[in-house]
Design a protein around this motif. Structure first.
Motif, PDB file in Angstrom:
ATOM      1  N   ALA A  49       0.987  -1.197   0.027  1.00  0.00           N
ATOM      2  CA  ALA A  49      -0.077   0.047   0.029  1.00  0.00           C
ATOM      3  C   ALA A  49       0.683   1.301   0.123  1.00  0.00           C
ATOM      4  O   ALA A  49       0.383   2.313  -0.459  1.00  0.00           O
ATOM      5  CB  ALA A  49      -0.918   0.182   0.967  1.00  0.00           C
ATOM      6  N   PHE A  50       2.001   1.094   0.322  1.00  0.00           N
ATOM      7  CA  PHE A  50       3.049   2.392   0.456  1.00  0.00           C
ATOM      8  C   PHE A  50       4.040   2.189  -0.799  1.00  0.00           C
ATOM      9  O   PHE A  50       4.689   3.282  -0.879  1.00  0.00           O
ATOM     10  CB  PHE A  50       3.778   2.286   1.577  1.00  0.00           C
ATOM     11  CG  PHE A  50       4.592   3.425   2.027  1.00  0.00           C
ATOM     12  CD1 PHE A  50       4.005   4.684   2.330  1.00  0.00           C
ATOM     13  CD2 PHE A  50       6.040   3.537   1.946  1.00  0.00           C
ATOM     14  CE1 PHE A  50       4.521   5.853   2.513  1.00  0.00           C
ATOM     15  CE2 PHE A  50       6.780   4.770   2.141  1.00  0.00           C
ATOM     16  CZ  PHE A  50       6.138   5.675   2.463  1.00  0.00           C
ATOM     17  N   GLY A  51       3.812   1.497  -1.620  1.00  0.00           N
ATOM     18  CA  GLY A  51       5.042   1.385  -2.799  1.00  0.00           C
ATOM     19  C   GLY A  51       5.917   0.148  -2.778  1.00  0.00           C
ATOM     20  O   GLY A  51       6.686   0.047  -3.715  1.00  0.00           O
ATOM     21  N   GLY A  52       5.712  -0.731  -1.773  1.00  0.00           N
ATOM     22  CA  GLY A  52       6.671  -1.630  -1.525  1.00  0.00           C
ATOM     23  C   GLY A  52       7.676  -1.827  -0.254  1.00  0.00           C
ATOM     24  O   GLY A  52       7.736  -0.544   0.216  1.00  0.00           O
ATOM     25  N   VAL A  53       8.390  -2.693  -0.039  1.00  0.00           N
ATOM     26  CA  VAL A  53       9.233  -2.570   1.095  1.00  0.00           C
ATOM     27  C   VAL A  53      10.497  -1.725   0.713  1.00  0.00           C
ATOM     28  O   VAL A  53      10.824  -0.797   1.681  1.00  0.00           O
ATOM     29  CB  VAL A  53       9.868  -3.882   1.208  1.00  0.00           C
ATOM     30  CG1 VAL A  53      11.107  -3.805   2.430  1.00  0.00           C
ATOM     31  CG2 VAL A  53       8.936  -4.704   1.822  1.00  0.00           C
TER      32      VAL A  53
END
Length: 384
Positions: A49-53
């Protein structure tokens, strides 16, 4: 019966909260608006949801710090985890009151809301994690391997999830104790006068709470009835075998607590640690009271460093993080899934204290009720 607690009932209390709260505090260093493409780390419920790790790592590096309370380096291999996290991501981990307890962590969250010295992440016993979630203190967040954590070991929306656990065990200084006990029944023998200690009070310490639960199971009790465990320790106290001195590596090294009832991963770690000091520390899971707990991870809803908090969770539940737990003799929550996937460190797993039986779990209500009984009865049962 082998007993597992869903995500640790670390009933660790307010040991040094006054000192903790005296730290200076200013405005929060982050309002959770650090974002990747306009996305807020403070509200992200998954890495995706934040764009990935990778995006989390970038945002976390900008924050630069991860704050925690009550994480001893020698507890479940936290030292190696903190060092590994810093090396991998370049983010320092600041730990306050490392020998504190779950209640200390929750107290820091509630008293420092909106301040930059509030903890970002929490390591809590199950009853504390559940109560913190009910109080609205925790941020929902599901790590990448969330679906592989057993259903009974995680909150359905990710406010907390089990990370690691172990069994109640007896650690024994073989040079000071001629025959080490292998059951709770053994602890009542006259030869153990003044030798048996807990790692704190069961009103505050998760391992001590687990010891009372294990004693209850060994003496006709159940998940619904912890009173036999309290009665057992009252009897142990009356016999002169129980000492109220908290067992620690220092008291063990000085010979003041030669029999310590604690988690098997701590006692097993002491075996390795003390060997170089000439102390023969042996470990056994009692035959008549097998009880296990897991400790839960959670994120402070108002974490000053929300990206670092979420990145820390990803690291702890990664294959690397879970195997580091295993090397510290703790049983990782993803152990079964990793074994199936072929990613489990088999050498480390083979060194775990041997336990037989299939674990079962008390419900949240059973834990809460047991906690209440101990709060009402423990002091009177074991007072001088």
């Amino acid at each position: 019966m082998t007993v597992f607690l869903p995500r640790t009932a670390v009933l660790t209390g307010v040991l040094a909260v006054a000192a903790a709260l005296s730290l200076s505090a200013c405005g929060s260093s982050s309002d959770g608006s650090d974002a990747a493409g306009g996305k807020s780390a403070a509200t992200a419920t998954t890495a995706e949801a934040f764009g990935g790790v990778g995006a989390l790592a970038e945002a976390a590096k900008k924050e630069g710090t991860l704050r925690a309370v009550a994480l001893p380096r020698d507890w479940a291999n936290y030292g190696a985890l903190m060092d590994g996290f810093k090396k991998k991501y370049g983010i320092k981990v600041e730990v306050e009151n490392p020998n504190g307890a779950s209640q200390d962590e929750i107290s820091a969250v509630t008293s420092r809301k909106g301040k930059d010295n509030a903890p970002d992440v929490l390591d809590l016993g199950s009853s504390f994690a559940q109560s913190a979630a009910q109080q609205g203190l925790l941020a929902p967040y599901m790590v990448t391997g969330f679906a592989d954590i057993p259903d009974t070991q995680r909150d359905s929306i990710g406010r907390w999830a089990n990370d690691y656990g172990g069994y109640i065990s007896f650690g024994c200084d073989a040079k000071r104790v001629r025959t080490c006990p292998t059951s709770f029944k053994d602890l009542l023998k006259p030869e153990y006068k003044g030798l048996v200690a807990l790692n704190g009070s069961p009103t505050k310490s998760g391992s001590a709470f687990g010891a009372v639960y294990a004693a209850a199971l060994a003496n006709g009790g159940s998940f619904d009835d912890i009173q036999p465990g309290i009665d057992f320790f009252a009897k142990l106290k009356k016999s002169g075998n129980y000492t109220p001195l908290d067992s620690t590596p220092t008291t063990i090294g000085k010979g003041r607590t030669p029999i310590s009832i604690d988690w098997d991963y701590l006692n097993a770690g002491y075996t390795h640690e003390f060997k170089s000091k000439g102390l023969d520390w042996t470990v056994v899971v009692p035959s008549d009271g097998k009880f296990s707990q897991y400790y839960s991870q959670a994120i402070n809803k108002d974490a000053p460093h929300p990206a670092a908090a979420r990145l820390w969770q990803e690291y702890l539940y990664s294959t690397e993080g879970q195997n580091i737990r295993l090397k510290g003799y703790a049983r990782p929550a993803l152990m079964t899934a990793m074994k199936k996937a072929g990613t489990l460190d088999k050498t480390a797993a083979a060194k775990l204290p041997k336990v037989s039986g299939t674990p079962s779990f008390p419900t949240e209500t059973q834990q809460s009720n047991a906690k209440g009984v101990i709060a009402q009865s423990w002091g009177g049962a074991t007072s001088e």
